[in-house]
Enzyme design. Structure first.
Site, PDB file in Angstrom:
ATOM      1  N   GLY A  27      53.103  15.594  45.617  1.00 33.54           N
ATOM      2  CA  GLY A  27      53.997  14.310  45.040  1.00 33.54           C
ATOM      3  C   GLY A  27      53.981  13.190  46.162  1.00 33.54           C
TER       4      GLY A  27
ATOM      5  CB  CYS B 175      50.251  18.175  48.794  1.00 27.44           C
ATOM      6  SG  CYS B 175      49.970  16.589  49.489  1.00 27.44           S
ATOM      7  CE1 TYR B 176      57.894  14.715  49.183  1.00 27.51           C
ATOM      8  CE2 TYR B 176      58.655  16.548  47.408  1.00 27.51           C
ATOM      9  CZ  TYR B 176      58.876  15.555  48.573  1.00 27.51           C
ATOM     10  OH  TYR B 176      60.031  15.084  48.349  1.00 27.51           O
TER      11      TYR B 176
ATOM     12  CG  HIS C 170      45.932  17.869  46.057  1.00 27.21           C
ATOM     13  ND1 HIS C 170      47.031  17.686  45.159  1.00 27.21           N
ATOM     14  CD2 HIS C 170      46.181  16.899  47.316  1.00 27.21           C
ATOM     15  CE1 HIS C 170      47.856  16.985  45.920  1.00 27.21           C
ATOM     16  NE2 HIS C 170      47.482  16.448  47.103  1.00 27.21           N
TER      17      HIS C 170
ATOM     18  CD  GLU D 226      46.037  20.097  42.677  1.00 29.37           C
ATOM     19  OE1 GLU D 226      47.019  18.870  42.874  1.00 29.37           O
ATOM     20  OE2 GLU D 226      45.990  21.080  43.204  1.00 29.37           O
TER      21      GLU D 226
ATOM     22  CB  SER E 262      45.473  13.676  10.834  1.00 31.70           C
ATOM     23  OG  SER E 262      45.014  14.603  12.208  1.00 31.70           O
ATOM     24  N   GLY E 263      43.155  15.646   9.662  1.00 29.55           N
ATOM     25  CA  GLY E 263      41.540  15.899   9.678  1.00 29.55           C
ATOM     26  C   GLY E 263      40.897  16.061  11.220  1.00 29.55           C
ATOM     27  N   GLY E 264      42.175  15.673  12.086  1.00 30.19           N
ATOM     28  CA  GLY E 264      41.624  15.997  13.712  1.00 30.19           C
ATOM     29  C   GLY E 264      41.784  17.365  13.813  1.00 30.19           C
ATOM     30  CB  VAL E 265      40.618  19.170  17.027  1.00 29.02           C
ATOM     31  CG1 VAL E 265      41.054  18.572  18.058  1.00 29.02           C
ATOM     32  CG2 VAL E 265      40.426  20.569  17.480  1.00 29.02           C
ATOM     33  CG  ASP E 266      45.394  17.867  18.295  1.00 29.67           C
ATOM     34  OD1 ASP E 266      44.432  18.504  18.835  1.00 29.67           O
ATOM     35  OD2 ASP E 266      46.003  16.925  18.731  1.00 29.67           O
ATOM     36  CB  SER E 267      46.497  18.339  11.707  1.00 23.07           C
ATOM     37  OG  SER E 267      45.306  17.605  11.545  1.00 23.07           O
ATOM     38  CB  SER E 268      41.611  21.099  11.601  1.00 22.40           C
ATOM     39  OG  SER E 268      41.457  19.764  11.152  1.00 22.40           O
TER      40      SER E 268
ATOM     41  CE  LYS F  37      43.132  17.117  21.602  1.00 19.97           C
ATOM     42  NZ  LYS F  37      43.227  16.558  20.266  1.00 19.97           N
TER      43      LYS F  37
END
Length: 557
Positions: free
Chosen positions: A78, A105-106, A206, A208, A260-266, A412
Site C-alpha cells: 500500500g 511490503c506495507y 513484492h 507478485e 456479445s460474441g466476445g470471449v466472456d459471453s461465449s 480473463k
C-alpha cells in the site's frame, strides 16, 4: 443489483462464507487490500499456483474475515506509512487465529507493528530492482544466532542472493519477539522475517511482480508448503463445479444468454450449454454500437462452431433513441445496461409466445461477468467504483431475471483456459476483448448514427492493419476512440478541413486489471494513420495513447 422479488439475489460478488470455493471445494486465500497497485496481481499469482483467491478490503473485521474460513491470508502492499494518521489498518486478531499469514511490503510493516516490532522512516528509499541476501546470523527479534537456526522455510529452495523488486520509504527496524530475520539488503537490515511455528511470514519486497526473480516460487512455497494448501483450482474442477451448480439452480427451466460474441459471453454460454443443453437460447442483441462486420461474424461463428441456438434481435433504434443527447460516460453505461435488459425481456416474451402453453418458463439470464468487472464496479467487497460495467453496476433495479454468472469469480486468462477446456474454437477464445457497451463508450460525446459510422470505418482499418502485421496475439486490444466533440484543422485535397481526431489505444495486459501501452511498430502505425485520414474524410488527425493502467483505464469512458 437484486434480481426480481421472486428470485434469489445473485448480485453478491463473492460466494457466501459457508459455501465452498467455486471449482475447488476448498477454502479461499484472502488478499487484504490496503490500496496496493498490485493487489489484483497478488490474487492472480495465487490462482496461477492453482489456488483460489479473493480480494477483500482492509476494513473488514477479523470476525468477517474468519467467517470466510480462509485457508490463508495475504496482507498486500500500500502507498501509506503505517504510523501516519489515518493510515489503512486491519484487525490484528487475524494474526492470532492460527491462519497462515503472509505480509507483503506495507502488510509486512503492519504485521511487525501489530506484533510488537517497530517500523520507522529510515531516511533512504529502495525502489526497483534490489539485491537481497538471505540472513544467516539473526535470530528471533534480530539477535545473533547460528546459520541453521536462521534458515527460512519461506525462502527455501531459492538462492542465498537474488534480485527482488522493492518500493518503500519506511522499513521494519526491529522484528517482533519470536520472529527470525531471514533476509536483508544493503539499505534494509530486516527485509524479511518469519515465525514458522505460528505460520506468520513477512517480506519487504513484492514477489507478485515479474522483476522479483523467485517471486512466484515464494508465493507457491507459502501456499503449498507453509500453509499446506493443495492445487485444486483448475479449469476442469471449475467446469465440473459450475455445471453441477447450474443444473441444481435451473432445474427444468429455460435460460437465455446475453451473447456479445466476445470471449466472456461465449465461454459463459458454452459452460451453461454443457450443463443444460437445449434449455439454453442465446440472444444476440444488435444494439447499433457494433464494429463493422460484427453481427455477421457472430452469427457465422455460432452457427458453424458452437451448436447453440442463437436468436438475433435488431434493437439499434431503441439504443440510439435512448442515448440521444447523452454525453456523460456513466449515464451512457447505465442506459446501455438498462436497454440490454429491456431487449432481453422482449426476447423472453417472444420465445415464451413461440413455445406456447407447453413451453417451460424462462426465468434465468446468463451473463459473462468477470471478476475485474465486479471489482471495478464497486462490487468487490467494498471496493471503490471505478466505472459501471453494463452487466454489473449498469443493471436496472427492476431486473426481471435471476442472473447466472458462472465466470463472476474469474480473471480473463482463467476464462480463456476454461473455454479451451470446453472446446470453444481458438479464434473465439483468443478474440480481443470488446466491451458490452460497444462503440457507445468509444464515441467521446453524444452518440449518433453518423459518428458511429465514422468510428466504424476508422476501427476497421486499424484492425485490418494490426491483423496483417501479425499483432493480434501480441496486443490485448486496440480501442479506437473518436473525439467527436473535439475538432482539429487539417489539409485535404489542397484545401482546409476541420474534422475530429481519433485515438489509437493499443495495450498489452494479462487480465485488464493493469495494462501498458503496446509498442506497435512505427511503420504499422503510419499505415493505419495514412489509411484512416485518406479514407475517412471526417477524421483529420490520428493520435496514439501511451498511458498505462493505472493511472488510466483501458477504455476512455
Amino acid at each position: 443489483m437484486p434480481a426480481s422479488s421472486s428470485a434469489p439475489d445473485t448480485a453478491s460478488s463473492l460466494p457466501p462464507a459457508s459455501s465452498p470455493v467455486p471449482g475447488s471445494g476448498a477454502r479461499p486465500v484472502l488478499v487484504v487490500d490496503f490500496g496496493a497497485q498490485y493487489a489484483q496481481l497478488i490474487a492472480r499469482r495465487v490462482r496461477e499456483a492453482s489456488v483460489y483467491s479473493e480480494i477483500v478490503p482492509h476494513s473488514m473485521s477479523a470476525e468477517q474475515i474468519l467467517a470466510k474460513e480462509p485457508a490463508a491470508i495475504i496482507l498486500s502492499g500500500g502507498p501509506s506509512s503505517v504510523y501516519a494518521e489515518g493510515a489503512p489498518s486491519f484487525d490484528p486478531a487475524v494474526l492470532d487465529a492460527g491462519v497462515p499469514v503472509l505480509g507483503i511490503c506495507y502488510g509486512f510493516q503492519l504485521m511487525a507493528q501489530a506484533l510488537g516490532g517497530s517500523v520507522g522512516r529510515t531516511g533512504t528509499r529502495e525502489y526497483g530492482r534490489t539485491r537481497m541476501s538471505q540472513a544467516t546470523g539473526r535470530g528471533p527479534g534480530g539477535g545473533e544466532v547460528g546459520t541453521a537456526e536462521a534458515a527460512s522455510r519461506l525462502l527455501s529452495g531459492t538462492p542465498a542472493a537474488q534480485t527482488v523488486w522493492m518500493s518503500h520509504g519506511d522499513a521494519v527496524e526491529r522484528a517482533p519477539e519470536g520472529f527470525t530475520v531471514t533476509a536483508s539488503t544493503d539499505q534494509t537490515p530486516v527485509a524479511a522475517f518469519e515465525d514458522d511455528a505460528r505460520r506468520l511470514y513477512g517480506i519487504q519486497w513484492h514477489p507478485e511482480v515479474v522483476h522479483s526473480e523467485y517471486g512466484q516460487r515464494l508465493i507457491e512455497t507459502f501456499l503449498h508448503d507453509c500453509a499446506g494448501i493443495g492445487r485444486d483450482w483448475t479449469p476442469g474442477s471449475i467446469i465440473d463445479d459450475q455445471v453441477a451448480r447450474i443444473r441444481a439452480q435451473v432445474g427444468g427451466a429455460r435460460v437465455i444468454c446475453g451473447l456479445s460474441g466476445g470471449v466472456d459471453s461465449s465461454v459463459a454460454a458454452a459452460l451453461v450449454h454443457r450443463a443444460i443443453g437445449d434449455q439454453l437460447t442465446c440472444i444476440f442483441v444488435d444494439h447499433g454500437l457494433l464494429r463493422a462486420g460484427e453481427r455477421e461474424q457472430v452469427e457465422r461463428d455460432y452457427a458453424q462452431s458452437m451448436g447453440i441456438r442463437v436468436v438475433t434481435v435488431d434493437e439499434s433504434e431503441r439504443f440510439l433513441d435512448a442515448l440521444a443527447g447523452v454525453t456523460d460516460p456513466e449515464a451512457k453505461r447505465k442506459i446501455i445496461g438498462r436497454e440490454f435488459i429491456r431487449s432481453f425481456e422482449a426476447a423472453q416474451r417472444a420465445l415464451v409466445a413461440e413455445a406456447g402453453e407447453q413451453g417451460a418458463e424462462i426465468r434465468f439470464l446468463v451473463q459473462g461477468t468477470l471478476y475485474p468487472d465486479v471489482v471495478e464496479s464497486g462490487g468487490g467487497d467494498g471496493a471503490a467504483n471505478i466505472k459501471s460495467h453494463h452487466n454489473v453496476g449498469g443493471l436496472p433495479e427492476d431486473l426481471d431475471f435471476t442472473l447466472i454468472e458462472p465466470l463472476r469469480t474469474l480473471f480473463k486468462d482463467e476464462v480463456r483456459a476454461i473455454g479451451l477446456e470446453l472446446g470453444v474454437p481458438e479464434h473465439i477464445v483468443w478474440r480481443q476483448p470488446f466491451p458490452g457497451p460497444g462503440l457507445g463508450i468509444r464515441v467521446i460525446g453524444e452518440v449518433t448514427r453518423e459518428r458511429l459510422d465514422v468510428l466504424r470505418a476508422a476501427d476497421a482499418i486499424a484492425r485490418e492493419e494490426l491483423t496483417a502485421a501479425g499483432l493480434d496475439r501480441e496486443i490485448w486490444q486496440c480501442p479506437v476512440v473518436l473525439l467527436a466533440d473535439v475538432h482539429s484543422v487539417g489539409v485535404q485535397g489542397d484545401g482546409r478541413s476541420y474534422g475530429s481526431p481519433v485515438v489509437l489505444r493499443p495495450v498489452t495486459s494479462e487480465d485488464a486489471m493493469t495494462a501498458d501501452w503496446s509498442r506497435v511498430p512505427f511503420d504499422v502505425l503510419a499505415r493505419i494513420s495514412t489509411r484512416i485520414t485518406n479514407s475517412v474524410p471526417e477524421v483529420t488527425r490520428v493520435v496514439l495513447d501511451v498511458t498505462s493502467k493505472p493511472p488510466a483505464t483501458i477504455e476512455w469512458e
